[in-house]
Design an enzyme around this catalytic site. Structure first.
Site, PDB file in Angstrom:
ATOM      1  CG  ASP A  27      46.796  45.817  40.335  1.00 10.06           C
ATOM      2  OD1 ASP A  27      45.904  46.388  39.676  1.00 10.06           O
ATOM      3  OD2 ASP A  27      47.399  44.823  39.922  1.00 10.06           O
ATOM      4  CG  HIS A  67      54.396  43.326  36.789  1.00 14.36           C
ATOM      5  ND1 HIS A  67      54.966  43.070  35.554  1.00 14.36           N
ATOM      6  CD2 HIS A  67      53.095  43.619  36.557  1.00 14.36           C
ATOM      7  CE1 HIS A  67      54.044  43.211  34.618  1.00 14.36           C
ATOM      8  NE2 HIS A  67      52.905  43.548  35.191  1.00 14.36           N
TER       9      HIS A  67
END
Length: 451
Positions: free
Chosen positions: A387, A326
């Protein structure tokens, strides 16, 4: 054929006209992707809506990774979610109130606000007909077009006073679930030849339950399905002003444009596979790994295959493991941690524990594989992002892949509206206008007869 040749000829010129050497960005101190050299975001604005924390800066200027935190109006998302879960209720409506107003509602305020959202959820007849006419298109495109069309039914679409912005925001937040559910049911009917079901929202349901009801009918979901979807909506509602779609909304809002145009722009940004479509990539990868790995408990077999993926030798040969890493979070993504907690319960209810355990193993071994590949040159740690689990959760609930990105929009519309309201209420407002340096050469004009 002549038209095709001309298009080809023009497109070929792009090879040279759009070529900019990478070293020029460093030479002119250009922050590509609005990122600093240490991968932190370039500071371009101030906000009180939300905060995304994955590291802290030490006195010497270096960065130190910390467990990820997500704050909504200064409140830790962990505290919000665990309080709601402890009371075994849904909480998305409470989060909407918090993000739009800046404070937590009391019981009476929350009750009145929830009633207002439910009363605003039903779509106008013209909107329903418009969605039907757009049958078969991408749901995110239908969502964007429907939002733009809502401008025509608004009696004060260009009014940017605080009261009108709040009215428009509540109306959009309330209507997104119905627009998405209607759009999918039309798509399901026109593209897949299945029965057409148009269900009106129930005024006694939460937003999460209303969405499942409109999508699947009263017997198509469980109480746990509702609570898990509600959680997913809470953790996707806001993620700071710097994420691509929220920044898009703030940029367009800074021009003074209407709410519907600005939100449609945010939808267009979120539709991109590098932003809102990431969980679809994880789903595809997970399905592939379930087939490619013979023994889902064999660490060595999984490690070998993940190394091949990173070496561009397996799966789609992109050299990526989706759901890992991320831009801000380093040690952990709080959204992934929260969703993982309830994904375990959902997997038990659906009898899919083995798949959940395999996904957990993928998380563990993928992080190890990425960090091993980076070696001593690694500038920061990596962790699983939200996700990795969101697509699996949606699939267990029984939601179709066509609505996964739209579900993201159904949640993030809250953050978009909160940031738009903030952008338009600065005392010293300015249009957001960064600079680009032109590095092309000066070219003398040549008249048409001499070319």
């Amino acid at each position: 054929m002549k038209n095709e040749f001309m298009i080809y000829k023009l497109s070929e010129t792009v090879k040279s006209t759009c070529k900019i050497e990478s070293e020029l960005f460093e030479k002119f101190n250009v922050k590509r992707g609005l990122r600093n050299a240490d991968h932190t975001g370039v500071l371009v604005g101030l906000t009180t809506v939300g905060d995304v924390l994955g590291y802290e800066r030490l006195e010497d200027g270096s960065l130190q990774a910390i467990p990820g935190k997500l704050l909504y109006r200064g409140i830790d998302i962990d505290d919000l979610v665990h309080s709601i879960q402890h009371e075994k209720r849904t909480g998305f409506e409470e989060v909407i109130f918090l993000l739009l107003s800046g404070y937590l509602p009391d019981k009476d305020e929350l009750k009145q606000f929830s009633r207002l959202l439910n009363e605003s959820m039903a779509l106008e007849k013209q909107t329903k007909m418009s969605i039907i006419q757009l049958e078969g298109q991408n749901i995110m495109n239908i969502l964007a077009r429907t939002v733009l069309e809502m401008y025509t039914y608004d009696e004060a679409p260009d009014d940017t006073t605080r009261e009108n912005l709040m009215r428009q925001s509540i109306d959009l937040v309330a209507k997104f679930p119905a627009i998405i559910a209607y759009a999918y049911n039309i798509l399901r009917h026109s593209a897949k030849g299945q029965s057409l079901h148009i269900r009106h929202p129930n005024e006694n349901f939460s937003i999460a339950e209303n969405f499942l009801y409109m999508m699947k009918g009263s017997n198509g979901y469980t109480n746990l399905d509702v609570r898990v979807l509600d959680l997913a909506m809470i953790i996707h509602a806001e993620h700071g002003g710097g994420n691509n779609s929220t920044f898009t909304v703030r940029v367009t809002s800074s021009t003074g444009t209407d709410t519907y145009s600005s939100i449609a722009a945010g939808i267009g940004s979120l539709k991109g596979p590098l932003h809102g479509g990431a969980n679809l990539q994880v789903c595809s990868m997970f399905e592939h790994l379930k087939e490619a790995i013979n023994d889902w408990t064999d660490v060595k077999e999984l490690d070998t295959y993940l190394a091949k993926m990173l070496n561009r030798e397996a799966y789609n040969k992109a050299g990526l493991i989706y759901g890992i890493g991320h831009a801000v979070y380093t040690i952990s993504d709080p959204r992934a941690s929260l969703l993982k907690e309830m994904a375990r319960d959902l997997a038990e209810e659906k009898g899919r524990q083995k798949e959940f355990e395999f996904l957990q193993l993928i998380e563990e071994r993928a992080i190890n594989a990425v960090m091993s590949r980076k070696g001593s040159k690694a500038k920061k740690q990596v962790c699983a992002n939200v996700d990795l689990y969101s697509g699996f959760v949606y699939e267990m609930i029984g939601l179709p892949k066509e609505v996964y990105t739209a579900l993201f929009a159904m949640s993030r519309i809250v953050g978009w509206c909160a940031h738009r309201i903030e952008e338009l209420n600065f005392d010293d407002r300015r249009i957001i206008r960064p600079a680009y340096k032109n590095i092309g050469d000066f070219v003398e004009f040549v008249s048409l007869k001499d070319r």
